[in-house]
Write an enzyme that holds these catalytic residues in place. Structure first.
Site, PDB file in Angstrom:
ATOM      1  N   HIS A  19       1.163  -1.401   0.027  1.00 25.66           N
ATOM      2  CA  HIS A  19      -0.036  -0.149   0.283  1.00 25.66           C
ATOM      3  C   HIS A  19       0.553   1.204  -0.018  1.00 25.66           C
ATOM      4  O   HIS A  19       1.403   2.318   1.220  1.00 25.66           O
ATOM      5  CB  HIS A  19      -1.024  -0.014   1.645  1.00 25.66           C
ATOM      6  CG  HIS A  19      -1.972   1.144   1.461  1.00 25.66           C
ATOM      7  ND1 HIS A  19      -2.171   2.284   2.034  1.00 25.66           N
ATOM      8  CD2 HIS A  19      -2.653   1.229   0.490  1.00 25.66           C
ATOM      9  CE1 HIS A  19      -2.932   2.947   2.184  1.00 25.66           C
ATOM     10  NE2 HIS A  19      -3.457   2.779   0.986  1.00 25.66           N
ATOM     11  N   HIS A  61      -1.036   9.770  -3.508  1.00 25.06           N
ATOM     12  CA  HIS A  61      -2.050  10.242  -2.344  1.00 25.06           C
ATOM     13  C   HIS A  61      -3.429  10.636  -3.057  1.00 25.06           C
ATOM     14  O   HIS A  61      -4.262  10.354  -3.070  1.00 25.06           O
ATOM     15  CB  HIS A  61      -2.306   9.299  -0.965  1.00 25.06           C
ATOM     16  CG  HIS A  61      -3.460   9.313  -0.868  1.00 25.06           C
ATOM     17  ND1 HIS A  61      -4.469   9.454   0.360  1.00 25.06           N
ATOM     18  CD2 HIS A  61      -4.130   7.730  -0.456  1.00 25.06           C
ATOM     19  CE1 HIS A  61      -5.238   9.077   0.757  1.00 25.06           C
ATOM     20  NE2 HIS A  61      -5.423   7.888   0.063  1.00 25.06           N
TER      21      HIS A  61
END
Ligand code: G3P
Ligand code: CA
Length: 311
Positions: A19, A61
């Protein structure tokens, strides 16, 4: 009928997805965090994607820059009315001048995960999707591995309001690098269900698609998701919660598997256990008791070690 990914997945260990890279150890989405993840022998490395002013997919992100870079000092005054600095307001050339830091709160300046890599340390930079693909492919060659990419299209409606079709641009970039079909070791994800459906039905993508989920009510949409997606990426608490010392499981995984959807929950963190006593307990309950197919984790080394010990 089985899809390529689930055929492959059924024969191997649970899928380990790094991740934002090995983000528990190095600042998220830096090339260094991706290289570390590659060395850990994960199955996929994640890329969250936002467009620059000149339409380049940037691996970051959020649509904002000010919680992971020094933009507020390097480009003082280039913020919008809400005080935030937006990736889409900067060219690639400008973005490359920024230093990337471990994530912090832009108001308090406090590091979000205090025990992680120290804030404002090192000389990390933002990367483009193409740069990251090139590094992963080069490492696959030198390490004789076949680690995949797991790009996420961020905020398609925001991009549309800014006059940009982020999905078209990302699909074109993926195609240029040989990611066209379910055989190509690429899983494309998005929270926006209208957009993911458009990617399949209007943009005619043959990639393996994962519909991200975040709220309880979405369970009733599973059969619709299965009409265009190959898997789901729910928040792990949509699958299991710990209440009064007991595990409470939802029907989500069972229902998804009945629809031949793979299930890749997010995000397993050794430094944020969500009520579980240990990371191993969280991994065991989710991977084996709830029977998900894989998971996103900031600590991919710990997940690989756990699977090696328990397979
Ligand atoms: O994409 C899976 C997971 O990363 C979703 O959460 O907010 O970290 O992109 P987020
Ligand atoms: Ca993501």
């Amino acid at each position: 009928m089985c899809t390529t990914y689930s055929e492959k997945n059924s024969k191997k260990r649970k899928t380990v997805i790094a991740h934002r890279g090995a983000s528990g150890y190095l600042p998220e989405h830096t090339i260094e965090a991706k290289i570390m993840a590659h060395g850990i022998n994960v199955d996929f490395i994640e890329q969250d994607l936002v467009l620059s002013k000149d339409d380049v997919p940037i691996v970051i992100h959020d649509i904002y820059l000010d919680d992971v870079t020094d933009v507020a000092t390097k480009f003082k005054g280039r913020n919008r009315e809400d005080g935030r600095y937006y990736v889409i307001d900067f060219t690639l050339r400008e973005l490359k001048k920024l230093k990337v830091s471990e994530r912090f709160n832009p108001k308090t300046k406090k590091q979000v995960y205090p025990n992680r890599f120290p804030k404002n340390t090192g000389n990390f930079r933002l990367s483009t999707l193409e740069e990251e693909i090139e590094i992963i492919k080069a490492l696959n060659k030198t390490m004789d591995k076949n680690i995949g990419i797991y790009p996420e299209i961020k905020a398609p409606k925001f991009h549309k309001n800014e006059g940009k079709d982020i999905s078209k641009i990302i699909l074109k970039t993926l195609e240029k690098h040989g990611y066209n079909s379910k055989n190509d070791n690429c899983i494309l994800q998005c929270f926006d269900s209208e957009e993911l459906e458009r990617i399949r039905k209007e943009l005619n993508s043959n990639l393996f698609l994962v519909q991200l989920m975040e709220s309880e009510g979405e369970v009733k949409k599973l059969s619709h998701f299965a009409s265009y997606a190959n898997g789901i990426g729910p928040w792990y608490k949509q699958i299991v919660r710990k209440k009064n010392g007991k595990y409470v499981f939802s029907e989500l995984v069972k229902k998804a598997h009945e629809l031949n959807l793979v299930v890749h929950p997010y995000t397993l963190r050794a430094d944020n256990l969500g009520g579980f006593n240990s990371f191993e307990e969280l991994l065991g309950v989710l991977l084996f008791d709830a029977n998900v197919d894989g998971a996103f984790t900031d600590f991919p080394d710990k997940m690989v070690k756990f699977l090696d010990a328990n397979n």
